[in-house]
Design an enzyme around this catalytic site. Structure first.
Site, mmCIF file in Angstrom:
data_model
loop_
_atom_site.group_PDB
_atom_site.id
_atom_site.type_symbol
_atom_site.label_atom_id
_atom_site.label_comp_id
_atom_site.label_asym_id
_atom_site.label_seq_id
_atom_site.Cartn_x
_atom_site.Cartn_y
_atom_site.Cartn_z
ATOM 1 C CG HIS A 129 -2.163 -0.695 1.149
ATOM 2 N ND1 HIS A 129 -2.830 -1.177 2.268
ATOM 3 C CD2 HIS A 129 -2.953 -1.028 0.097
ATOM 4 C CE1 HIS A 129 -3.936 -1.777 1.894
ATOM 5 N NE2 HIS A 129 -4.032 -1.705 0.591
ATOM 6 C CB CYS A 157 -2.832 0.484 8.809
ATOM 7 S SG CYS A 157 -1.754 0.143 7.401
#
Length: 273
Positions: free
Chosen positions: A167, A263
């Site tokens: 990511h 996150c």
């Protein structure tokens, strides 16, 4: 002088957190996870945000969704507009409607269910001028066009090439969104994307491989305080030299699933004005 601006965040407690499958190189179902410690570490992050003057909203976790704690992946909110997520892996698919239901129940009127795969703030980073968008492992390049049309902001596509940095938020962090300041790890990106980043952000803080490898780029900044993994010790002095105040946080249990501060943190950006 660096000035912190109050933020509004959405977080989800790790009530059902486990590493029961493997969808990134960090995950190993054979390694034990301590759910009690994971909750303690998550609560510490939440409390630090609140102590710094930020608002933290809470999304109720659902059983059977161990990665729901990573709230950044559930939606992207810019100017009060909500672009939902469409997950690449079936293990996380049911998280997306839970996020959209939360926004609709709280009066958000511009909510879009996406057509293309995007993992929200996992692969979207917001600055004053651009929406930086990762691709290569999870989010589709078609989602970049969709985000540009929905938010009306120019999207800069960046190619991730190292599977450890699956990511964008594992390889790049926005330090000051108003001033277009970022930090990133060049080794996570393709040569062309490194050239784009160097052109757009010539004064960016460049992280070492050692700090990237402990998820040091998975950080959250309010313009002054930078909350980042405690193990990323090499970033502290460079951040202080630029006027930021690093705030080390221990999320070692959540690291076992490939996530850390960012996150766990979805930013709810209000409408302009």
């Amino acid at each position: 002088m660096r000035i912190a601006t109050p933020r509004r965040y959405l977080m989800c407690p790790p009530a059902h957190f486990r590493v029961s499958y493997c969808i990134n190189p960090w995950m190993d179902p054979t390694k034990p996870v301590d759910p009690v410690l994971a909750l303690f570490q998550w609560e510490d992050l939440r409390d630090r945000y609140r102590a710094l003057g930020h608002t933290v909203e809470v999304l109720d976790p659902l059983p059977g969704l161990p990665d729901m704690v990573f709230a950044a992946n559930g939606a992207t909110v810019v100017d009060g507009r909500v672009l939902g997520a469409r997950f690449a892996n079936p293990e996380r698919t049911a998280e997306a409607p839970a996020h959209l239901a939360w926004f609709r129940a709280r009066g958000f009127t511009e909510v879009r269910e996406p057509e293309h795969v995007n993992e929200a703030e996992g692969d979207f980073a917001v600055t004053a001028s651009w929406l930086l968008a990762g691709q290569g492992f999870r989010s589709s390049p078609l989602a970049h066009d969709e985000a540009q049309e929905f938010f009306g902001r120019p999207v800069i596509s960046l190619e991730l090439t190292d599977p450890r940095y699956y990511h964008l938020d594992t390889a790049l962090a926005v330090l000051d969104d108003a001033r277009n300041e970022i930090m990133y790890y060049p080794g996570a990106f393709s040569p062309g994307s490194r050239a784009v980043l160097a052109r757009l952000f010539p004064d960016a803080l460049l992280a070492t491989g050692e700090d990237a490898a402990v998820l040091g780029l998975n950080a959250v900044s309010d313009g002054r305080h930078v909350l980042l993994p405690r193990a990323a010790t090499g970033l502290r002095e460079p951040l202080r030299a630029r006027g930021f105040e690093p705030v080390p946080v221990d999320l070692s249990e959540l690291h076992k699933a490939g996530g850390s501060v960012k996150c766990c943190t979805q930013e709810l950006r209000p409408a302009a004005g």
